[in-house]
Design a protein around this motif. Structure first.
Motif, short mmCIF file in Angstrom:
data_model
loop_
_atom_site.label_atom_id
_atom_site.label_comp_id
_atom_site.label_asym_id
_atom_site.label_seq_id
_atom_site.Cartn_x
_atom_site.Cartn_y
_atom_site.Cartn_z
N SER A 1 0.88 -1.20 0.25
CA SER A 1 -0.14 -0.09 0.05
C SER A 1 0.88 1.22 -0.05
O SER A 1 2.08 1.18 0.17
CB SER A 1 -0.93 -0.08 1.23
OG SER A 1 -0.22 0.12 2.23
N TYR B 1 -3.61 1.80 -3.47
CA TYR B 1 -2.95 0.57 -3.62
C TYR B 1 -3.38 0.21 -4.91
O TYR B 1 -4.21 0.66 -5.81
CB TYR B 1 -3.67 -0.47 -2.58
CG TYR B 1 -4.99 -0.34 -2.52
CD1 TYR B 1 -5.79 -1.63 -3.50
CD2 TYR B 1 -5.77 0.41 -1.81
CE1 TYR B 1 -7.17 -1.45 -3.37
CE2 TYR B 1 -7.07 0.26 -1.86
CZ TYR B 1 -7.75 -0.62 -2.76
OH TYR B 1 -9.15 -0.64 -2.64
N ASP C 1 -4.97 -2.82 -7.37
CA ASP C 1 -5.72 -4.04 -6.98
C ASP C 1 -5.16 -5.19 -7.96
O ASP C 1 -4.32 -5.02 -8.46
CB ASP C 1 -7.30 -3.80 -7.52
CG ASP C 1 -7.38 -3.34 -8.76
OD1 ASP C 1 -6.58 -3.47 -9.83
OD2 ASP C 1 -8.45 -2.63 -9.10
N SER C 2 -5.72 -6.13 -8.10
CA SER C 2 -5.61 -7.48 -8.72
C SER C 2 -5.23 -7.20 -10.24
O SER C 2 -4.52 -7.92 -11.06
CB SER C 2 -6.56 -8.43 -8.16
OG SER C 2 -7.93 -8.03 -8.66
N GLN C 3 -6.27 -6.23 -10.66
CA GLN C 3 -5.95 -5.70 -12.13
C GLN C 3 -4.92 -4.86 -12.43
O GLN C 3 -4.91 -4.30 -13.66
CB GLN C 3 -7.44 -5.40 -12.95
CG GLN C 3 -8.34 -6.51 -12.91
CD GLN C 3 -8.93 -7.05 -11.70
OE1 GLN C 3 -9.31 -6.35 -10.82
NE2 GLN C 3 -8.97 -8.45 -11.48
N ASN C 4 -4.19 -4.64 -11.53
CA ASN C 4 -3.30 -3.39 -11.52
C ASN C 4 -3.64 -1.85 -11.86
O ASN C 4 -3.12 -1.14 -12.25
CB ASN C 4 -1.97 -3.81 -12.48
CG ASN C 4 -0.82 -3.14 -12.25
OD1 ASN C 4 -0.48 -2.74 -11.09
ND2 ASN C 4 -0.19 -2.97 -13.33
N ASN C 5 -5.10 -2.04 -11.59
CA ASN C 5 -5.68 -0.49 -11.35
C ASN C 5 -5.28 0.33 -10.08
O ASN C 5 -5.11 -0.33 -9.10
CB ASN C 5 -7.13 -0.61 -11.24
CG ASN C 5 -7.56 -1.33 -12.72
OD1 ASN C 5 -7.34 -1.09 -13.80
ND2 ASN C 5 -8.58 -2.12 -12.39
N VAL D 1 -5.98 2.30 -7.08
CA VAL D 1 -7.06 2.79 -6.24
C VAL D 1 -6.68 3.63 -5.14
O VAL D 1 -5.65 3.30 -4.46
CB VAL D 1 -7.93 1.51 -5.68
CG1 VAL D 1 -9.18 1.86 -4.62
CG2 VAL D 1 -8.21 0.53 -6.74
N LYS E 1 -10.98 5.21 -8.58
CA LYS E 1 -10.24 4.29 -9.36
C LYS E 1 -9.54 4.76 -10.53
O LYS E 1 -10.20 5.17 -11.54
CB LYS E 1 -10.77 3.02 -9.68
CG LYS E 1 -10.20 1.77 -10.43
CD LYS E 1 -11.12 0.54 -10.86
CE LYS E 1 -11.70 -0.14 -9.56
NZ LYS E 1 -12.49 -1.39 -9.79
#
Length: 278
Positions: free
Chosen positions: A237, A250, A252-256, A258, A273
């Motif tokens: 984070s 941070y 996320d799992s899709q590399n976005n 947030v 996002k």
């Protein structure tokens, strides 16, 4: 009258001494969590401390982020930030202290106070009050020969004095020092090594560029970032710090990307996002 003049002179000497003692330090190190708080950047005290120091011209670093080469070689170029909590039942009281590489207090601020009822408001107001002492110093970095020369000793190599001649020991120590210097150079990030990713939010394109401090969020064709992301928890984070908001961020799992922060104007938590552009 003489007593008053003596007191004023003494205060002036102490004030000048404090200013000079900070001018000789190049970096301000800020922990992710202060001793009296239980969470990373709780009440946004750590990110605000970083922001307030930088506003006064100091070079700041979170203690967990990668250090510049000169600070890695000589930790005494930096001082560590401490917050002393002297709060009572109705008044929040904070004292800002700076410690050198030996744990000695080289600066202690006046006590910042607040009577705000909300914890976040009261701690932040008290912190700003303590920073009034920092503002008065008019900091300007001036290298000090004693601190610059205070470089940690190289590693000691244990050898058998009988089996290994003194000349061979010196050559081995020199080889180790050269290897360590080469390793430091290899570890230093370069512009070619820095990662660059594009994201989109509200119809606009943004670029996230890796820096020594973490990441910078740049609008399209802009040379200055609108926010910085300071790495925490080993990169899981980040502390989000812009001119108007402080929060967390941070990937996320899709590399976005947030971003979460509390908006005082809207009196609610805001989540943004930035979608990764493949």
């Amino acid at each position: 009258m003489r007593t008053l003049l003596t007191a004023l002179f003494t205060f002036g000497v102490i004030f000048i001494s404090a200013a000079q003692s900070l001018d000789q330090y190049k970096y301000i190190l800020i922990p992710e969590t202060f001793e009296f708080t239980g969470e990373v950047d709780q009440y946004r005290l750590n990110s605000m401390t970083k922001f307030l120091f930088e506003k006064e011209g100091y070079i700041t670093l979170m203690k967990t982020e990668e250090k510049p080469a000169d600070l890695r070689q000589n930790p005494c170029l930096g001082v560590t930030t401490k917050l002393e909590n002297n709060s009572g039942l109705f008044v929040t009281k904070l004292v800002l202290k700076l410690e050198d590489c030996y744990g000695n207090v080289v600066f202690s601020s006046e006590e910042g106070r607040s009577r705000e009822k909300e914890f976040e408001d009261s701690y932040q107001e008290a912190l700003r009050g303590a920073f009034e002492s920092i503002k008065e110093l008019n900091y300007q970095y001036e290298p000090n020969a004693n601190i610059s020369a205070n470089v940690p000793l190289p590693k000691v190599v244990e050898v058998d004095e009988v089996e290994q001649p003194e000349e061979e020991v010196e050559e081995e120590v020199q080889e180790i020092m050269v290897e360590e210097m080469n390793e430091e150079k290899e570890e230093e990030p370069t512009q070619e090594d820095a990662g660059t990713n594009e994201y989109r939010y509200a119809g606009k394109t943004y670029t996230v560029k890796e820096t020594a401090q973490g990441y910078g969020l740049f609008p399209e064709n802009a040379s200055e970032p609108i926010a910085i992301l300071i790495e925490t928890e080993g990169g899981k984070s980040f502390i989000y710090n812009s001119l108007t908001n402080q929060g967390i961020a941070y990937f996320d799992s899709q590399n976005n990307l947030v971003v979460e922060y509390f908006s005082r104007a809207e009196n609610k938590k805001v989540i943004i996002k930035y979608e990764r552009i493949d």
